[in-house]
Design a protein around this motif. Structure first.
Motif, short mmCIF file in Angstrom:
data_model
loop_
_atom_site.label_atom_id
_atom_site.label_comp_id
_atom_site.label_asym_id
_atom_site.label_seq_id
_atom_site.Cartn_x
_atom_site.Cartn_y
_atom_site.Cartn_z
N ASN A 1 25.91 -0.02 -30.55
CA ASN A 1 25.23 1.13 -30.33
C ASN A 1 24.29 1.40 -31.48
OD1 ASN A 1 26.67 1.84 -28.21
ND2 ASN A 1 28.28 2.41 -29.28
N GLU A 2 24.50 0.73 -32.73
CA GLU A 2 23.62 0.74 -33.89
C GLU A 2 23.76 2.15 -34.29
OE1 GLU A 2 20.02 -1.38 -33.53
OE2 GLU A 2 20.75 -2.73 -31.69
N ASP A 3 24.68 2.81 -34.45
CA ASP A 3 24.86 4.38 -34.97
C ASP A 3 26.03 4.55 -35.48
OD1 ASP A 3 26.48 4.04 -33.03
OD2 ASP A 3 26.16 5.61 -31.81
N MET A 4 26.10 5.77 -36.23
CA MET A 4 27.31 5.98 -36.82
C MET A 4 28.24 7.06 -36.09
SD MET A 4 25.19 4.92 -39.04
CE MET A 4 23.73 5.97 -39.42
N VAL A 5 29.35 7.17 -36.19
CA VAL A 5 30.11 8.28 -35.39
C VAL A 5 31.66 8.28 -36.39
CG1 VAL A 5 29.58 7.79 -33.01
CG2 VAL A 5 31.36 6.40 -33.80
N GLY A 6 32.35 9.27 -36.07
CA GLY A 6 33.51 9.62 -36.61
C GLY A 6 33.50 10.91 -37.38
N SER A 7 34.77 11.06 -37.97
CA SER A 7 35.00 12.35 -38.58
C SER A 7 33.99 12.73 -39.76
CB SER A 7 36.36 12.54 -39.32
OG SER A 7 36.59 11.48 -40.07
N LEU A 8 33.65 11.57 -40.57
CA LEU A 8 32.50 11.74 -41.57
C LEU A 8 31.03 12.28 -41.07
CD1 LEU A 8 33.26 8.80 -44.08
CD2 LEU A 8 33.98 11.30 -44.38
N THR A 9 30.89 11.67 -40.05
CA THR A 9 29.54 12.04 -39.16
C THR A 9 29.49 13.72 -38.87
OG1 THR A 9 29.59 9.94 -38.17
CG2 THR A 9 28.05 11.45 -37.35
N GLU A 10 30.62 13.87 -38.47
CA GLU A 10 30.90 15.17 -37.83
C GLU A 10 30.84 16.29 -38.96
OE1 GLU A 10 34.37 15.35 -34.94
OE2 GLU A 10 33.38 13.73 -33.92
N LYS A 11 31.59 15.77 -40.15
CA LYS A 11 31.50 16.64 -41.23
C LYS A 11 30.03 17.00 -41.76
CE LYS A 11 36.28 15.79 -42.93
NZ LYS A 11 37.09 15.11 -44.08
N MET A 12 29.31 15.87 -41.87
CA MET A 12 27.70 16.09 -42.40
C MET A 12 27.19 17.03 -41.26
SD MET A 12 26.79 12.16 -43.74
CE MET A 12 25.25 13.01 -44.20
N LEU A 13 27.41 16.90 -40.12
CA LEU A 13 26.67 17.70 -39.00
C LEU A 13 26.99 19.25 -39.39
CD1 LEU A 13 25.09 17.78 -36.45
CD2 LEU A 13 27.35 17.68 -35.18
N ALA A 14 28.05 19.65 -40.00
CA ALA A 14 28.39 20.94 -39.94
C ALA A 14 27.58 21.49 -41.29
CB ALA A 14 29.82 20.96 -40.36
N GLU A 15 26.77 20.82 -41.84
CA GLU A 15 25.82 21.26 -43.10
C GLU A 15 24.66 21.59 -42.41
OE1 GLU A 15 27.10 21.59 -46.12
OE2 GLU A 15 29.09 20.91 -45.26
#
Length: 262
Positions: A158-172
């Motif tokens: 999919n040429e992307d990043m996913v997972g818990s780290l991605t979601e933690k960054m999103l919260a910023e």
């Protein structure tokens, strides 16, 4: 012109002219006949075209099944998905520009529809937050756009990043407008995705954004994919290519979801 863009152009040409010869396509794409033939072999292996005597036709012109992504087939890579329904996705992306304002902070998911939108974005002062490598590469040449990349586990298909780290960054971040797509859009089940990681990330993106805009062509209607993203009432705008059926339109009206036709 990149290989992907050239192959996309071939699909567009065949959709407009039904069938073309190798010579005609080579001239229109400004490449040699040998290069064009390699592209045709690649597209034929993907099931998108059929080579004929001295030329090619779209697979849909010789089959009863249209060339659209099957809701049950979650094996298409990003590079395969951007070759499907290109005209429709381009129209939807252009229509979405009316919801983008100068100095906005917008988020784009890693769908092919959002990649088409990224290509249409003007080079003006705005901030784009994304977890898509392809969106980043597309926007890199637009110097006025500030890009924030959500990191995490990288998935090559999919040429992307996913997972818990991605979601933690999103919260910023604070997001004015979120643009997402989906694999299914159903009266009862709402929006869904074939990839559970994408579905969960989109849920978090929806919680972060003030306005939620869904880019989805009509092949997604009345379909249920593997993992639920959200209910229809959680979105603000649906941009699509055709009139939706009466029941789905009634549900959209009930939830005050604006439907925009491209």
């Amino acid at each position: 012109m990149l290989i992907i863009e050239r192959q996309q152009m071939i699909i567009q040409l065949l959709s407009q002219h039904t069938s073309l010869t190798v010579n005609e396509m080579a001239k229109l794409c400004s490449v040699s006949k040998e290069t064009l033939r390699r592209d045709l072999r690649t597209l034929e292996k993907k099931g998108l075209i059929r080579r004929s005597h001295g030329g090619a036709v779209l697979a849909s012109t010789i089959s009863s099944d249209p060339i659209v992504p099957s809701i049950l087939n979650n094996n298409r890579s990003f590079r395969q998905r951007i070759l499907v329904n290109t005209d429709v996705k381009t129209r939807i992306a252009r229509k979405a520009l009316q919801f983008v304002n100068n100095a906005d902070r917008i988020a784009l998911d890693s769908s092919s529809s959002c990649w088409f939108l990224a290509r249409q974005l003007p080079n003006v002062d705005m901030t784009v937050i994304t977890h898509s490598i392809n969106v980043v590469q597309t926007l890199a040449a637009k110097s006025q756009i500030q890009i924030f990349v959500l990191g995490g586990a990288y998935f090559a298909k999919n040429e992307d990043m996913v997972g818990s780290l991605t979601e933690k960054m999103l919260a910023e971040f604070t997001i004015d407008t979120l643009f997402i797509s989906c694999d299914g859009l159903d009266f009862d089940n709402g929006l869904s995705d074939n990839n559970e990681y994408h579905a969960h990330l989109k849920k978090q993106m929806i919680l972060t954004a003030r306005k939620i805009i869904v880019l989805a062509d009509s092949t997604k209607f009345n379909q249920n994919a593997f993992a639920k993203i959200c209910n229809l009432g959680d979105i603000d705008v649906l941009i699509t290519d055709k009139n939706i059926d009466k029941l789905l339109q009634k549900e959209m009206d009930w939830h005050s979801v604006e439907v925009v036709l491209a």
